[in-house]
Design an enzyme around this catalytic site. Structure first.
Site, mmCIF file in Angstrom:
data_model
loop_
_atom_site.group_PDB
_atom_site.id
_atom_site.type_symbol
_atom_site.label_atom_id
_atom_site.label_comp_id
_atom_site.label_asym_id
_atom_site.label_seq_id
_atom_site.Cartn_x
_atom_site.Cartn_y
_atom_site.Cartn_z
ATOM 1 N N LYS A 1 43.774 50.726 34.399
ATOM 2 C CA LYS A 1 44.706 50.492 35.504
ATOM 3 C C LYS A 1 46.112 50.449 34.914
ATOM 4 C CE LYS A 1 45.196 47.209 39.393
ATOM 5 N NZ LYS A 1 44.688 45.940 39.959
ATOM 6 N N SER B 1 43.471 46.524 44.669
ATOM 7 C CA SER B 1 44.497 47.321 44.052
ATOM 8 C C SER B 1 44.026 48.187 42.885
ATOM 9 C CB SER B 1 45.599 46.392 43.550
ATOM 10 O OG SER B 1 45.102 45.546 42.536
ATOM 11 N N SER C 1 40.701 42.919 44.291
ATOM 12 C CA SER C 1 41.193 44.194 43.750
ATOM 13 C C SER C 1 40.251 44.923 42.808
ATOM 14 C CB SER C 1 42.537 43.976 43.057
ATOM 15 O OG SER C 1 43.565 43.769 43.999
#
Lengths: 579, 579
Positions: free
Chosen positions: A167, A242, A266
């Protein structure tokens, strides 16, 4: 309609202090964004560029994935003709299989990364999952690892040759790290995050950094830098967020193992929406050192972000944890709990006491989720688990009220400052999360001390409710629907509750797939509150047809090993054919 | 004189908001205090009342221990003639020996508690260490345990028959719990604290609840309920605090094992001042559930209170930890870390890398402490430890600034409220701690978020300094002097620093005893700052002559087992005769 006032406030437009500065944004940042996008686009190797129209295996692909509900991404990825049969076999392997085959010399790091580079490039073109893609660096690194192996006859560590996707908000040595903020688009980070550094030392090969929403605070994926990421099962839907890019990428086998983070769902939401595995451990088990978000020179420990893996199997999630914790990271990051991974946990059905959340009292699960929960209950009972009962979370709204207040203890100062630096416009869901809790209101110190008390009391009450019900695990939806409608998903209740509680959770595929013929909302259904009414307005069985259903198993605080072990067993039981 | 402005502020009289209400105090609370004291006094069995003048073995005892420097308490306790030879042998046993002798039928619970009741009564009369003393209940409980043992041929748990003394602020079923506040003098607590409850289930016998200072926030012992507790080595000095009564009681063998708490040195200081063992574990290892202090309806987690044992041996400290953690208390108190006690730690000299703090840069150790530190270094080197170097704590003043601010994040609201309810006058050291940090000033929410950041950054920097120096343990004074002057001790730096850092610490006896002939302050000594000047004004070699020196070994966060194991080994090495 009954009121759930705490949350309903979120569905009206409370004013926010932040005002975009579009002149600054267009003049200073738009060119940087254009350059960023061009670099990303140019990073896709020419030989794996997809083109609109018909490709291998007679598949039609559209001009523009954003504006159609394209549902054949997995088919494209497996039949594109761009990967050899051997390469397709490699991307089909679990991470644990990859490292073990490399360790015995059956595969090389170069073979492995070459296959994943191609597959990731395909995933990127369909879903827009990447922020940075750097295949050349990865190939160079893989060669170094292969040379090491050839010379020494052994691996450098437990991730030798394993492609690992990251990420984007984890700092990466020498690259920019923006964390979903335009103002940070040229923020070059000089150091790897601690997780990245430990995995690098363990032999991981990095090749892609994946996308996230503006501000990192959506259960969706939309930012002003590269736009939105698409759900691989339906490009008109969202992969969730996310950790959006990881969800899409891993689902399409473009990565065997990814690094995510979860402060409100997330990891668990994108894993569930993309039909893969995702693990949010107990806070302070995995390090945030070197990760970027909005805060600087102040810290919010009222609700913490939990770092964890996404992958295609429970064993791969465990590989992540064992590798990270095997490096004794608590000696480097003082914030971490000292807790080595306990590999000796072994659970049988008779060890499982499970409560199933068929409704959290705020937003009832949609029909396909309800089918999955009922199927799970039936199969778990048949498998002889010690206990499998309905469980109603203790005062959901109270927990969410505390959680939402905890997100915005700074009155949005830090988000606002990051936005002001670029003047970027707010994505719709950034407006949403900035209205959480008290919104822009500044807390007094005493109000924060009251919030700590409320949070800790709520955690205690919830734990006592679990003791009372005699359940160790809680099986829940990750969201009321199987996936998110872009820029629309607002209800975090099925995941965020477990963030304020700090309970570990594992999302996993159930095998249930939304079927428009049977998964329609009962015509007698009447929403109980504004929140439920809003979310149900997003659910349409036609749109979601074909969307797979993931669920999440939460366990007790610090019982990470047991929770992952139980999730593995539960998934095995409920994905078994029959009934 | 150089400045250490952060702390020097504390030595001037910043105004405080609290104003005593002496009319309310005298009219409403003075009678309650009188009743409380009478009950305490009446609880001492008649047959063990000490009387002024000459008692057994020709010992002269004074009329009033407060106004003389009586130094023969241990001699009185061992030669009073009030305990039989068998009883003296029993009170001389370690806790681990007591439970093992009871478990094999060599002793009964009744024999054991009978001996400790007598010894505790003597300790109480010399040091004023108790707030509540209830021998009848204890004898009844012991009989029940003996009956159980006789009937079932086994113990009820690992503390079967063990007398355990309890610092008063832990709630006790059916008794009052005041936590050092006059306003709580008739606060009847309906439940046992979790620690008390677990020890009760493990077979502990409770008979005494021990004293603490007003507000619990002195490194001394003085409250408006029962007055002050005296140091058993010199009744003109203080046993330290806030676990004052335990320090005095255990030193005089009036209890084999006590329960304390430490947010600024409150276990380590009294253990060191009373020449016994005390262990402050990492936060959240032992529960505060059911303990009372000033806070209600809000919580301060900026610096946490750590719960732990005091005893006469390292093994007894371990018995406490093993018994408590063996009950899986994290399932009852959600605030606790799940961390069973690891009994497998076994350390040898070559495993020890120790930094010794010869000076923290603020207040230099007094001569007897310095002698103990130098002796320790010499013996540790001779014993072949892996490393033994001088270690200067990373920016002591910065750490203390954060710590002191953290104590008073509520602008003293909670202390003030507890005081206002009775109108009681402030003891001098309550005024001192209420001036810590920003004193009565209210923090804004953002200031608290900055404080979190500063604290966590400081912890990280300190851990990196330990990594850089390559030390795992830090040997420090508990205070610059061997004991405290009542109502005067102000400098918490040698202990509180490790509270804000959350490092575990063990205090233990060194065998060094202050000698007025050699432990005088060098006439060329010039204090570097106001703080040092103030503390040195309290040290006088004549007054402290005969005071034993304790030191404290701190370890890394979460390395409780290693820290206790290392302290046991270090104490053994440095208390060995020679050199």
């Amino acid at each position: 309609m009954a009121q759930s006032s705490i949350l309903e406030n979120l569905y009206y437009d409370k004013p926010l202090k932040y005002k975009p500065d579009l002149i600054k944004f267009e003049s200073t940042y738009a060119p940087k964004i254009e350059k960023y996008r061009k670099e990303l686009n140019d990073s896709i190797p020419h030989q794996v560029k997809l083109r609109a129209g018909t490709i291998g295996a007679g598949l039609e692909i559209p001009d523009d994935f954003d504006n159609v509900a394209f549902k054949q991404a997995h088919e494209v990825a497996s039949k594109s003709g761009l990967l050899s049969k051997e390469e397709l076999a490699i991307v089909g392997l679990e991470a644990v299989e990859i490292v073990s085959e490399i360790a015995v010399g059956e595969l090389t790091a170069t073979q492995v990364i070459s296959a994943f580079i191609k597959q990731a490039a395909i995933a990127q073109q369909i879903t827009n999952c990447a922020m940075q893609f750097f295949p050349e660096e990865a190939l160079k690194r893989a060669k170094e690892l292969d040379d090491y192996y050839a010379k020494h006859g052994k691996t450098v560590g437990p991730m030798h040759g394993l492609p690992v996707s990251l990420k984007e908000h984890y700092g990466y040595k020498g690259k920019t790290t923006n964390a979903g903020f335009v103002s940070m688009i040229d923020n070059v980070t000089e150091e790897d995050s601690l997780v990245t550094s430990i995995f690098r030392n363990a032999g991981a090969v990095f090749y892609i950094r994946t996308t996230q929403p503006q501000s990192l605070m959506h259960l969706d994926s939309s930012n002003n830098i590269i736009g939105r990421c698409r759900n691989p099962y339906n490009t008109a839907l969202s992969p969730g967020g996310s950790t959006s890019g990881e969800g899409a990428l891993i689902s399409l086998l473009g990565s065997p193992l990814g690094l995510g983070s979860d402060i409100g769902g997330s990891i668990r939401a994108p894993a569930a929406f993309c039909n893969i595995w995702g693990f949010k451990p107990t806070n302070k088990r995995v390090s945030l050192q070197g990760a970027y978000a909005s805060y600087r020179d102040m810290a919010n420990d009222f609700v913490l972000c939990s770092v964890g893996p996404l992958a295609n199997s429970a064993d791969d999630l465990e590989l992540f944890m064992k590798t990270f914790l095997g490096a004794e990271p608590w000696l480097k990051d003082n914030y971490l709990t000292r807790a080595p991974w306990n590999s000796s946990v072994s659970l049988k059905p008779k060890d499982l006491k499970i409560g199933i959340v068929f409704d959290d009292g705020v937003v009832a699960p949609s029909p396909p989720i309800m089918r999955a929960l009922e199927m799970a209950k039936s199969k778990l009972e048949q498998a002889g688990v010690a206990k499998c009962i309905e469980f109603v979370p203790f005062e959901t709204l109270k927990g969410l009220e505390i959680c939402y207040a905890a997100y915005n203890v700074d009155g949005n100062l830090n988000h606002r400052t990051r936005f002001e630096e670029s003047g970027e416009p707010l994505r719709p869901l950034s407006e949403h999360h900035m209205r959480f809790g008290e919104g822009d209101k500044d807390f007094t110190g005493l109000e924060l001390l009251q919030l700590i008390y409320k949070r800790d009391s709520y955690r205690q009450q919830f734990a006592e409710a679990m003791n009372e019900a005699d359940v160790d695990f809680i099986l829940t939806p990750a969201y009321f629907a199987p996936a998110a409608v872009p820029d629309k998903i607002k209800y975090w209740g099925y995941t965020a509750l477990y963030n304020i509680l700090d309970l570990p959770g594992v999302s996993f595929p159930t095998g249930v797939v939304t079927d428009q013929a049977i998964d329609t909302v009962d015509k007698h259904f009447r929403p109980r509150n504004e929140v439920e009414a809003y979310e149900y307005s997003l659910y349409d069985a036609d749109v979601f047809d074909g969307s797979p259903v993931g669920l999440t198993l939460h366990g007790r605080r610090f019982y990470d090993e047991e929770t992952l072990g139980a999730a593995k067993l539960v998934q095995k039981i409920i994905s078994t054919q029959g009934n």
